[in-house]
Design a protein around this motif. Structure first.
Motif, mmCIF file in Angstrom:
data_model
loop_
_atom_site.group_PDB
_atom_site.id
_atom_site.type_symbol
_atom_site.label_atom_id
_atom_site.label_comp_id
_atom_site.label_asym_id
_atom_site.label_seq_id
_atom_site.Cartn_x
_atom_site.Cartn_y
_atom_site.Cartn_z
ATOM 1 N N TYR A 353 -53.708 -32.043 -54.510
ATOM 2 C CA TYR A 353 -52.598 -31.268 -55.065
ATOM 3 C C TYR A 353 -52.674 -29.804 -54.673
ATOM 4 C CZ TYR A 353 -49.383 -29.413 -58.624
ATOM 5 O OH TYR A 353 -48.347 -28.778 -59.272
ATOM 6 N N ASP A 354 -53.879 -29.233 -54.649
ATOM 7 C CA ASP A 354 -54.052 -27.802 -54.380
ATOM 8 C C ASP A 354 -54.194 -27.483 -52.895
ATOM 9 O OD1 ASP A 354 -53.951 -26.941 -57.089
ATOM 10 O OD2 ASP A 354 -56.007 -27.648 -57.370
ATOM 11 N N THR A 355 -54.948 -28.295 -52.187
ATOM 12 C CA THR A 355 -55.288 -27.926 -50.808
ATOM 13 C C THR A 355 -54.476 -28.671 -49.754
ATOM 14 O OG1 THR A 355 -57.017 -29.622 -50.555
ATOM 15 C CG2 THR A 355 -57.653 -27.519 -51.587
ATOM 16 N N GLY A 356 -53.890 -29.797 -50.121
ATOM 17 C CA GLY A 356 -53.180 -30.606 -49.138
ATOM 18 C C GLY A 356 -54.098 -31.438 -48.258
ATOM 19 N N GLU A 357 -55.397 -31.375 -48.504
ATOM 20 C CA GLU A 357 -56.347 -32.152 -47.727
ATOM 21 C C GLU A 357 -56.242 -33.643 -48.088
ATOM 22 O OE1 GLU A 357 -58.549 -31.143 -45.326
ATOM 23 O OE2 GLU A 357 -57.465 -29.233 -45.436
ATOM 24 N N PRO A 358 -56.493 -34.519 -47.129
ATOM 25 C CA PRO A 358 -56.412 -35.948 -47.430
ATOM 26 C C PRO A 358 -57.415 -36.360 -48.505
ATOM 27 C CG PRO A 358 -56.465 -35.577 -45.063
ATOM 28 C CD PRO A 358 -56.786 -34.256 -45.709
ATOM 29 N N ILE A 359 -56.972 -37.235 -49.397
ATOM 30 C CA ILE A 359 -57.880 -37.868 -50.348
ATOM 31 C C ILE A 359 -58.484 -39.079 -49.650
ATOM 32 C CG2 ILE A 359 -57.983 -39.188 -52.502
ATOM 33 C CD1 ILE A 359 -55.831 -37.308 -53.592
#
Length: 540
Positions: A353-359
């Motif tokens: 949600y905050d960084t846009g990095e893949p989960i």
């Protein structure tokens, strides 16, 4: 007001007269030194008693983790399923049998549902018996208030019976705690008549819906129950009652039963009825008044949310069992330009949600980007085809995102969602369906307007010209499909499929047609053993 009633609910747990009930054990059990003789001395204490059956009801009606009415109604239908995902979720084959209509009278989860629902009836009956000896005037209530409160409890009893009838059809009718010891099975038509009589005798005594009635049974809620009862009358009693369905739908639509926000009207937003401030949605009629701040949270995460790695996707503090998923054909039923498809599901790549990095995944897709896909099969092993209930993975299927808790840093509103039992959109659809059935399955002008007014919220203005229903496109089959899209995740699909004749005859993903007797669930085997006067439903 919402938090106030939840605090009353929490406070009631040790109070008295918590009746553990089945059809063979209807005696009350006292869990503290309090009893009716030294309780119910004030309006607050009386309202604690009124709310106890209602707070118990969330255990079987809402998707809060129990294997109750919601679990059986949705898992046996054509929209959501709980497939095995690798080493997780097989659970003795419970969910597979339910999805494929292969359940037996020995199902533990079905026994749990029976117990929860009859226990709720025990609370209601015990409370009504207590109230016979309560001095309402001494407790500070007027005669009108007394009648309204007793009516509220009786309407709640009727609602319990309506849902029990929906699941089992032919069941006992019990109105006194412990009497009779072994009640006899009554035909569904008699149960229907009992529910109808209870509702009609009490609904006009209820208070009109208002903000003060959030989390309680209002007149609008009673009218909504009658709308549902009469819409399903042909299934439950053998006699269609569509005129009465229209009558009580109109009472809701016209605001005769009150409303939460001025005039009764549809929420302009498809997210409004389910938001973390949904006690202010103008279309909500009847809801569980959950409140995180009040200590009574609507915890949908168990059934619907993924593992703890998914908490980052929505910036929330909860995680789940990675249980329910949307079956492929149900997700495909939404057009790409349908905003419900865009807003009510989690699908595709999941990012922080905050960084846009893949989960990243933790099971079959460990240390790889987690991407929810519209199939249920072993993709990590190169599988193709339709898959099955035993071939899922951690990323199988689109996921639930209809209720939004907000983010964890929101003060005062985070995870304050109520669970909606009835909303005005359903009443629109009820009336439209009744009008169409009276018209030989063809839409009247009013039915068309009712369905389009709801559907219009789901499309951009530019798309609406081609997405609005016409007299030729709104068929009965399309009405059922649109009900499915609009009410997905709301615990109504099995009942709709039965009414449209599609529950057992229909084929959907990993489920073939089943025997017509599967429209009813079996009475759990253990209760048949304990009560010789119970009669098993046909086919079991």
């Amino acid at each position: 007001m919402k938090k106030y009633f939840n605090k009353l609910s929490a406070a009631l747990t040790p109070v008295a007269l918590l009746a553990t009930v089945s059809c063979t054990d209807l005696d009350e059990t006292i869990y503290s030194e309090l009893s009716k003789d030294n309780f119910y001395n004030s309006k607050v204490e009386i309202m604690q008693g009124v709310l106890r059956p209602f707070t118990h009801m969330q255990a079987w009606l809402a998707p809060t983790g129990q294997s109750g009415y919601y679990y059986h109604g949705e898992s046996a239908a054509d929209q959501i399923a709980w497939p095995q995902k690798g080493r997780h979720g097989y659970d003795g084959g419970d969910h597979v049998r339910l999805h494929r209509h292969e359940w037996t009278p020995q199902e533990n989860r079905l026994r749990g549902s029976w117990g929860l629902m009859w226990e709720g009836l025990g609370y209601v009956n015990a409370l009504l018996e207590d109230f016979e000896d309560v001095d309402f005037e001494a407790a500070g209530l007027t005669q009108v208030e007394k009648e309204s409160i007793i009516a509220e409890v009786k309407v709640m009893r009727a609602f319990h019976y309506m849902k029990i009838m929906d699941m089992w059809g032919n069941v006992p009718i019990v109105t006194s705690v412990g009497q009779p010891t072994n009640p006899e099975t009554r035909p569904s038509a008699e149960v229907f008549q009992f529910v109808e009589e209870e509702l009609l005798a009490n609904v006009e005594k209820l208070q009109p819906l208002s903000q003060a009635l959030v989390g309680r049974v209002s007149k609008a809620a009673g009218y909504a129950m009658l709308s549902e009862l009469y819409l399903n009358a042909e299934v439950w009693s053998g006699t269609p009652r569509y005129d009465e369905c229209i009558t009580y739908s109109d009472k809701v639509i016209n605001g005769e039963g009150g409303s939460l926000m001025g005039n009764m009207r549809l929420d302009p937003s498809i997210l409004g009825p389910f938001s973390n401030q949904n006690q202010f949605s103008p279309e909500n009629i009847f809801q569980f008044a959950f409140s995180r701040d009040g200590g009574f949270t609507f915890n949908w995460s168990g059934f619907f949310f993924g593992y703890s790695n998914m908490s980052r996707a929505l910036d929330v503090t909860y995680s789940g069992w990675n249980a329910f998923v949307v079956i492929p054909t149900a997700f495909d039923a939404f057009k790409e330009n349908d905003m419900r498809k865009q807003e009510w599901f989690l699908f595709g790549p999941q990012t922080d949600y905050d960084t846009g990095e893949p989960i990243l995944g933790t099971e079959e897709w460990a240390d790889q980007p987690l991407v929810y896909v519209n199939n249920i099969r072993r993709n990590s092993e190169g599988a193709t085809g339709e898959g099955s209930m035993t071939e899922g993975e951690e990323n199988s299927g689109a996921r639930f995102n209809k209720y939004r808790s907000g983010t964890s840093d929101e003060e005062g509103t985070y995870w304050e969602n109520d669970y909606v039992i009835y909303r005005l959109t359903e009443i629109y659809f009820n009336k439209a369906e009744a009008l169409m059935r009276k018209n030989g399955g063809a839409p009247t002008a009013e039915a068309l307007e009712l369905v389009n007014e709801s559907r219009k919220r789901s499309f951009d203005e530019a798309d609406w010209a081609t997405e609005a229903y016409t007299a030729s496109t709104l068929t009965m089959d399309e009405l059922l499909a649109e009900r499915g899209r609009e009410f997905i995740f709301e615990g109504k699909r099995r009942t709709d499929l039965i009414r449209f004749g599609e529950f057992t005859s229909g084929n959907w993903w990993d489920k073939d047609a089943s025997e017509p007797t599967r429209t009813l669930f079996p009475i759990p085997h253990i209760h048949l053993s304990l009560n010789p006067n119970l009669t098993q439903n046909p086919g079991y």
